[in-house]
Every structure is written in structure tokens, then in C-alpha cells.
Design an enzyme around this catalytic site. Structure first.
Site, PDB file in Angstrom:
ATOM      1  N   ASP A  54      -6.815   1.092   1.004  1.00  0.00           N
ATOM      2  CA  ASP A  54      -6.998   1.215   2.483  1.00  0.00           C
ATOM      3  C   ASP A  54      -8.353   0.756   3.136  1.00  0.00           C
ATOM      4  OD1 ASP A  54      -9.003   3.297   1.990  1.00  0.00           O
ATOM      5  OD2 ASP A  54      -7.894   4.666   3.288  1.00  0.00           O
TER       6      ASP A  54
ATOM      7  N   LYS B  62       0.768  -1.209  -0.035  1.00  0.00           N
ATOM      8  CA  LYS B  62       0.042  -0.029   0.006  1.00  0.00           C
ATOM      9  C   LYS B  62       1.051   1.326   0.069  1.00  0.00           C
ATOM     10  CE  LYS B  62      -2.610   0.861   3.624  1.00  0.00           C
ATOM     11  NZ  LYS B  62      -3.533   0.966   4.659  1.00  0.00           N
TER      12      LYS B  62
END
Ligand code: SF4
Length: 265
Positions: A193, A175
């Protein structure tokens, strides 16, 4: 960049990215690192009944992103930063913390340490003082020092431009890499997320059991022309409209397209 970038407040986004370890043992101890394939903490919202929900058609996907684009042509993230390095540090610090909390700490920190060398000069003890209001700050301070060392040792002090290289940095997982590649280098990456994960599943746009599933599904369904900003649009939508506990369906731009059986419009 010479000024701190603050992301748009109207429809904002967040990029929380977990920290990885400076060393494997540290991550295991502190639990502040980005766990590959880990599911976002907020997973209470139910996704559409996957067997009965009709997948979005390409024209529906295009319609949704046309609306997002019209409402917010240049979406920005909220993590304040000065350059790719400070963005990387901010993202690493944002694991399990709010962007506002990270910004509060980094505003002062980045005044004295906006490069890997300056961060090493500052040192781990003083860094801890700057970020002690952020959760898991001890482990995160260790990661930031370790990644700064690695940037200097292996990458000439620059934040690298490939996913593999970014993921090799302590505290940085997939991420983090997606956020940095997107925000610092303009790559069409999709960082998933908790907000993106929820919106993708709830709406039926790109259902998936893990962030990686959702990331790959989103990349598959979203036309390339929207990918540069799609990450921000979805985060902003999840953060300010499609809220985890009480989605604001009555003001939702895509309520007619959403497949969630519990939507309120
Ligand atoms: S209609 Fe409601 S549940 Fe569906 S995307 Fe909009 S806010 Fe979320």
C-alpha cells in the site's frame, strides 16, 4: 471467528485496498477499483539516490526485521472483520478510505451481513446506506454485491484461497488478494500500500517504481521467516513512524540502517 478482530493500536497497520468493478464499465466510470500496477497516491517522499545508495546487505535486512519483531512480535491489521468474507469486504471498502472510517461503517453492516448470502439479502440499496460515509460508496456497494454473487455462484460461498481466484472477484485486485491471503489464510504475501511503498523506497530496502516492483523486490530481500508479518511491520512503520510528510526519525528503530538522505538522525 465470532468476534470482530481489532488490530493492535500500538503499532498498527492498515490495509487499504481498492475496489475493482462489478463490471468493467462500472470501474471505468467510478474509478473506485483497484488498478493493477497503479502507484499509491502518496508518492512525495524521495527515495534514496538509487545510483549512489548502497543496497541493504542480507544481515542488515535481518537486523531490521529482528528489531521489528522484537518490538511487535504479533503485528495486526486494523480492519475489523469476522471471517474471510468480511475481511474481503472490508478491504474492498477501504480503497481511498481510512480503516477507521471503514470500521465505523462495517461494525453495523457486519451485524446484519457477514456472509455473501446475507449481503445479497440485504441488497445494494440498503448496503449503500450502511457505507455511505465511505468514499466511492456507490461503486463499492455495487462491487460488494457483485463479488458476493460470484462467491456464491463460483466458490460455494467461500472466499477462495488462490490469488487468481481472488483477483477474479469484482473489486479485488492484487493488493486485496495479498491482504486476504496473508490475514485470512496465513500466506507469506506482501501487500504493497502507500505506506509500504514509501518505506521500501525511502529506506532503500526495496526500491521500485510501481507497487508490483516493490512487492517483488521485498519478496526477494526479506527472509522467509519474516514474511508472514513483514507486510504489517512495514505498514505500521510507515503509518506511525516513517510518516510521509514528517518522518519521526528520532524514534525510528531502523534509523541507522535507513538510506534516505533526508533522514533527520
Ligand atoms: S530514519 Fe526516518 S526516513 Fe528512515 S525509515 Fe526511519 S523514519 Fe523513515
Amino acid at each position: 471467528m465470532t468476534k470482530i478482530t481489532r488490530m493492535q493500536r500500538t503499532r498498527k497497520l492498515s490495509v487499504r485496498s481498492p475496489a475493482k468493478k462489478p463490471a468493467r464499465s462500472a470501474k471505468a466510470r467510478a474509478g473506485g477499483g483497484e488498478r493493477k500496477g497503479a502507484k499509491p497516491a502518496s508518492r512525495k517522499s524521495k527515495s534514496p539516490k538509487s545510483k549512489s545508495a548502497k543496497p541493504w546487505t542480507p544481515s542488515e535486512v535481518r537486523e531490521a526485521f529482528d528489531r521489528f519483531r522484537k518490538a511487535n512480535p504479533e503485528p495486526r491489521g486494523e480492519l475489523e472483520h469476522l471471517n474471510p468474507y468480511t475481511l474481503l469486504v472490508a478491504v474492498v471498502l477501504s480503497a481511498q478510505a481510512t480503516d477507521a472510517g471503514v470500521n465505523k461503517a462495517t461494525r453495523e453492516l457486519f451485524k446484519v451481513a457477514d456472509t455473501p448470502q446475507k449481503m445479497l439479502t440485504l441488497g445494494e440499496d440498503r448496503l449503500r446506506d450502511y457505507i455511505k460515509t465511505i468514499g466511492l460508496y456507490r461503486n463499492k456497494a455495487r462491487n460488494v454485491i457483485a463479488l458476493s454473487e460470484k462467491l456464491l455462484t463460483d466458490f460455494g460461498g467461500e472466499v477462495p484461497r488462490t490469488r487468481t481466484e481472488i483477483e477474479s472477484l469484482p473489486g479485488a485486485g492484487r493488493k486485496t488478494a495479498n491482504v486476504v491471503l496473508n490475514m485470512a489464510y496465513g500466506e507469506r504475501t506482501m501487500a504493497v500500500d502507500t505506506h509500504v511503498f514509501r518505506v521500501a523506497n525511502r529506506t532503500g530496502l526495496a526500491p521500485g517504481k510501481t507497487p508490483l516492483d516493490v512487492e517483488l523486490a521485498l519478496e526477494k530481500v526479506i527472509p522467509s521467516e519474516y514474511m508472514l508479518h513483514a507486510h504489517h511491520w512495514l505498514i505500521l512503520h510507515g503509518r506511525y513512524t516513517c510518516l510521509a510528510r514528517k518522518p519521526r526519525c528520532e524514534v525510528c528503530l531502523i534509523s541507522d540502517l535507513c538510506r534516505w538522505p533526508e533522514k533527520t538522525v
